[in-house]
Design a protein around this motif. Structure first.
Motif, PDB file in Angstrom:
ATOM      1  N   ARG A  84      44.350  38.209  33.115  1.00 12.52           N
ATOM      2  CA  ARG A  84      43.028  38.121  32.494  1.00 12.52           C
ATOM      3  C   ARG A  84      42.535  36.679  32.497  1.00 12.52           C
ATOM      4  NH1 ARG A  84      42.951  39.280  26.302  1.00 12.52           N
ATOM      5  NH2 ARG A  84      43.935  37.227  26.418  1.00 12.52           N
ATOM      6  N   ASN A  85      43.427  35.729  32.231  1.00 10.40           N
ATOM      7  CA  ASN A  85      43.033  34.324  32.178  1.00 10.40           C
ATOM      8  C   ASN A  85      42.722  33.756  33.556  1.00 10.40           C
ATOM      9  OD1 ASN A  85      43.458  34.471  29.438  1.00 10.40           O
ATOM     10  ND2 ASN A  85      45.427  33.409  29.467  1.00 10.40           N
ATOM     11  N   ARG A  86      43.180  34.415  34.596  1.00 11.43           N
ATOM     12  CA  ARG A  86      42.896  33.955  35.961  1.00 11.43           C
ATOM     13  C   ARG A  86      41.610  34.571  36.514  1.00 11.43           C
ATOM     14  NH1 ARG A  86      48.382  34.923  39.255  1.00 11.43           N
ATOM     15  NH2 ARG A  86      47.259  33.763  40.886  1.00 11.43           N
ATOM     16  N   SER A  87      40.929  35.363  35.691  1.00 11.81           N
ATOM     17  CA  SER A  87      39.694  36.029  36.106  1.00 11.81           C
ATOM     18  C   SER A  87      38.575  35.709  35.129  1.00 11.81           C
ATOM     19  CB  SER A  87      39.893  37.552  36.163  1.00 11.81           C
ATOM     20  OG  SER A  87      40.982  37.911  36.986  1.00 11.81           O
ATOM     21  N   GLY A  88      37.349  35.613  35.665  1.00 12.81           N
ATOM     22  CA  GLY A  88      36.173  35.429  34.828  1.00 12.81           C
ATOM     23  C   GLY A  88      35.121  36.444  35.218  1.00 12.81           C
ATOM     24  N   VAL A  89      34.269  36.825  34.254  1.00 15.37           N
ATOM     25  CA  VAL A  89      33.270  37.862  34.496  1.00 15.37           C
ATOM     26  C   VAL A  89      31.902  37.403  34.009  1.00 15.37           C
ATOM     27  CG1 VAL A  89      32.670  40.292  34.235  1.00 15.37           C
ATOM     28  CG2 VAL A  89      35.062  39.581  34.019  1.00 15.37           C
ATOM     29  N   ASP A 163      38.971  28.269  33.745  1.00 18.38           N
ATOM     30  CA  ASP A 163      39.230  27.840  35.127  1.00 18.38           C
ATOM     31  C   ASP A 163      39.830  28.970  35.969  1.00 18.38           C
ATOM     32  OD1 ASP A 163      38.352  25.222  34.647  1.00 18.38           O
ATOM     33  OD2 ASP A 163      40.305  24.651  33.846  1.00 18.38           O
ATOM     34  N   PRO A 164      39.124  30.094  36.075  1.00 16.51           N
ATOM     35  CA  PRO A 164      39.680  31.238  36.809  1.00 16.51           C
ATOM     36  C   PRO A 164      39.710  31.014  38.315  1.00 16.51           C
ATOM     37  CG  PRO A 164      37.395  31.648  36.271  1.00 16.51           C
ATOM     38  CD  PRO A 164      37.757  30.357  35.588  1.00 16.51           C
ATOM     39  N   GLU A 165      40.571  31.766  38.970  1.00 20.04           N
ATOM     40  CA  GLU A 165      40.609  31.779  40.438  1.00 20.04           C
ATOM     41  C   GLU A 165      39.703  32.870  40.994  1.00 20.04           C
ATOM     42  OE1 GLU A 165      44.797  31.929  41.793  1.00 20.04           O
ATOM     43  OE2 GLU A 165      45.257  31.570  39.678  1.00 20.04           O
ATOM     44  N   LEU A 166      39.468  33.900  40.183  1.00 19.44           N
ATOM     45  CA  LEU A 166      38.722  35.083  40.599  1.00 19.44           C
ATOM     46  C   LEU A 166      37.534  35.268  39.671  1.00 19.44           C
ATOM     47  CD1 LEU A 166      38.504  37.744  42.266  1.00 19.44           C
ATOM     48  CD2 LEU A 166      40.138  38.760  40.670  1.00 19.44           C
ATOM     49  N   LEU A 167      36.337  35.425  40.264  1.00 18.43           N
ATOM     50  CA  LEU A 167      35.116  35.557  39.473  1.00 18.43           C
ATOM     51  C   LEU A 167      34.380  36.825  39.872  1.00 18.43           C
ATOM     52  CD1 LEU A 167      33.109  34.212  37.461  1.00 18.43           C
ATOM     53  CD2 LEU A 167      32.064  33.092  39.446  1.00 18.43           C
ATOM     54  N   ALA A 190      27.845  26.125  45.052  1.00 19.57           N
ATOM     55  CA  ALA A 190      28.439  24.824  44.752  1.00 19.57           C
ATOM     56  C   ALA A 190      29.733  24.987  43.953  1.00 19.57           C
ATOM     57  CB  ALA A 190      27.435  23.962  43.988  1.00 19.57           C
ATOM     58  N   LEU A 191      29.720  25.867  42.958  1.00 22.04           N
ATOM     59  CA  LEU A 191      30.909  26.088  42.137  1.00 22.04           C
ATOM     60  C   LEU A 191      32.016  26.759  42.933  1.00 22.04           C
ATOM     61  CD1 LEU A 191      29.219  27.276  38.819  1.00 22.04           C
ATOM     62  CD2 LEU A 191      30.374  25.101  39.216  1.00 22.04           C
ATOM     63  N   ARG A 192      31.633  27.655  43.823  1.00 24.32           N
ATOM     64  CA  ARG A 192      32.633  28.324  44.677  1.00 24.32           C
ATOM     65  C   ARG A 192      33.390  27.292  45.503  1.00 24.32           C
ATOM     66  NH1 ARG A 192      31.356  30.933  49.987  1.00 24.32           N
ATOM     67  NH2 ARG A 192      33.297  31.869  50.713  1.00 24.32           N
ATOM     68  N   SER A 193      32.650  26.327  46.067  1.00 25.93           N
ATOM     69  CA  SER A 193      33.276  25.293  46.885  1.00 25.93           C
ATOM     70  C   SER A 193      34.101  24.338  46.027  1.00 25.93           C
ATOM     71  CB  SER A 193      32.190  24.526  47.645  1.00 25.93           C
ATOM     72  OG  SER A 193      32.749  23.467  48.382  1.00 25.93           O
ATOM     73  N   GLU A 194      33.550  23.928  44.896  1.00 26.35           N
ATOM     74  CA  GLU A 194      34.204  22.947  44.033  1.00 26.35           C
ATOM     75  C   GLU A 194      35.464  23.496  43.382  1.00 26.35           C
ATOM     76  OE1 GLU A 194      33.172  20.351  39.975  1.00 26.35           O
ATOM     77  OE2 GLU A 194      31.583  21.391  41.087  1.00 26.35           O
ATOM     78  N   LEU A 195      35.419  24.768  42.978  1.00 27.65           N
ATOM     79  CA  LEU A 195      36.519  25.356  42.209  1.00 27.65           C
ATOM     80  C   LEU A 195      37.418  26.263  43.045  1.00 27.65           C
ATOM     81  CD1 LEU A 195      34.505  26.277  38.981  1.00 27.65           C
ATOM     82  CD2 LEU A 195      35.830  24.206  39.439  1.00 27.65           C
ATOM     83  N   ASP A 196      37.111  26.420  44.335  1.00 30.79           N
ATOM     84  CA  ASP A 196      37.908  27.259  45.238  1.00 30.79           C
ATOM     85  C   ASP A 196      38.014  28.684  44.705  1.00 30.79           C
ATOM     86  OD1 ASP A 196      39.369  27.816  47.520  1.00 30.79           O
ATOM     87  OD2 ASP A 196      41.288  27.266  46.612  1.00 30.79           O
ATOM     88  N   LEU A 197      36.863  29.273  44.384  1.00 27.73           N
ATOM     89  CA  LEU A 197      36.818  30.595  43.773  1.00 27.73           C
ATOM     90  C   LEU A 197      36.851  31.715  44.811  1.00 27.73           C
ATOM     91  CD1 LEU A 197      33.962  29.926  41.191  1.00 27.73           C
ATOM     92  CD2 LEU A 197      36.366  30.326  40.619  1.00 27.73           C
ATOM     93  N   THR A 198      37.406  32.833  44.426  1.00 31.07           N
ATOM     94  CA  THR A 198      37.219  34.106  45.113  1.00 31.07           C
ATOM     95  C   THR A 198      36.246  34.909  44.249  1.00 31.07           C
ATOM     96  OG1 THR A 198      39.472  34.072  45.990  1.00 31.07           O
ATOM     97  CG2 THR A 198      38.328  36.209  45.953  1.00 31.07           C
ATOM     98  N   ILE A 199      35.193  35.450  44.876  1.00 32.40           N
ATOM     99  CA  ILE A 199      34.126  36.092  44.104  1.00 32.40           C
ATOM    100  C   ILE A 199      33.893  37.520  44.578  1.00 32.40           C
ATOM    101  CG2 ILE A 199      31.669  36.002  43.489  1.00 32.40           C
ATOM    102  CD1 ILE A 199      31.793  32.974  43.792  1.00 32.40           C
ATOM    103  N   VAL A 200      33.828  38.436  43.626  1.00 30.34           N
ATOM    104  CA  VAL A 200      33.414  39.813  43.884  1.00 30.34           C
ATOM    105  C   VAL A 200      32.076  40.017  43.180  1.00 30.34           C
ATOM    106  CG1 VAL A 200      33.939  42.263  43.615  1.00 30.34           C
ATOM    107  CG2 VAL A 200      35.794  40.631  44.036  1.00 30.34           C
TER     108      VAL A 200
END
Length: 269
Positions: A84-89, A163-167, A190-200
């Motif tokens: 849960r802490n590695r994901s943000g919604v 600071d999630p990895e998955l958004l 910009a946030l995807r690049s800066e934070l190295d996010l995976t986004i659904v």
């Protein structure tokens, strides 16, 4: 080249509500670092599938793995909390708590950890608000005093608090005018690049989809009928795709026709 890592892996998923079948043998892999957009017609089960990825609902059959762990196996509190802490919604319409200030909305996930001092929480909240271009003067405002664009940004700051990895983004630009929608898309990129996010992402907005998506997964006929780049999905033959991407397909065909005409035109003497 090696196969991309699956951050989310869905296999043979079925969803039934009584006699009503929503999903039938759904298979999907969300690659690390990509923005995957989920689209489909009304009643196709997009929101249900998103909730299953989040662990808010259970499928009738099949598996949903996140970071290699099955949602069905998350009975250990520490494992469930870790994922849960590695994901943000970012929920549709922001879903801020109306009785909490901007600051307290963003601070809530940090306070739930029960390990951070208030001084550190204040510092982290202000960093997150700055990341989404919300000035410090707005921190003590209530959600009712915010514009639609500001609500989206505060909700995004809350989603990024740990600071999630998955958004997950549910209709992130719904209700925004074109200018605000465009600036929000730029912020996400910009946030995807800066934070190295995976986004659904789930969206009906064609401009947002085109601007953000690396790949698109199309839900139709109770399953994912195609997962590919925008250009490849547009060429897939299906009534929903033909209707949804009508304007884009026309542009692609026009560009192809123009290129063909240029190549076959006689050379001037």
């Amino acid at each position: 080249m090696p196969n991309p890592e699956c951050i989310i892996e869905i296999e043979s998923l079925y969803t039934r509500f009584g006699n009503h079948v929503v999903h039938r043998d759904v298979n999907l892999c969300v690659h690390r670092g990509e923005i995957l957009t989920l689209i489909g017609g009304s009643g196709s089960g997009k929101t249900t599938l998103l909730r299953q990825m989040l662990g808010l609902e259970q499928p009738s059959q099949g598996s949903v793995k996140v970071f290699g762990n099955s949602r069905d196996d998350l009975i250990q509190n520490h494992l469930k909390s870790n994922i849960r802490n590695r994901s943000g919604v970012l929920f549709q319409q922001g879903a801020l708590f109306s009785a909490l200030t901007v600051f307290d909305n963003v601070a809530l996930p940090l306070r739930e950890l029960h390990i951070l001092s208030e001084d550190l929480i204040r510092e982290l909240v202000m960093i997150k608000l700055d990341m989404v271009a919300i000035e410090a003067e707005h921190a003590d405002k209530m959600p009712a005093a915010l514009s639609g664009g500001m609500i989206k940004r505060v909700a995004l700051a809350r989603a990024l608090a740990l600071d999630p990895e998955l958004l997950f983004l549910d209709e992130p630009t719904a209700g925004l005018d074109p200018e605000l929608s465009g600036s929000f898309v730029e912020l996400v990129l910009a946030l995807r690049s800066e934070l190295d996010l995976t986004i659904v992402m789930v969206t009906h907005d064609l401009d947002t989809l085109v601007a953000l998506s690396d790949r698109i997964a199309v839900l139709a006929d109770q399953k994912v009928i195609v997962t590919d780049t925008l250009e490849q999905v547009c060429q897939f033959q299906h009534p929903f795709i033909a209707s949804f991407f009508k304007s884009i397909r026309q542009k692609i065909e026009q560009n192809t026709h123009s290129e063909h005409s240029w190549k076959t035109a006689p050379m001037p003497l």
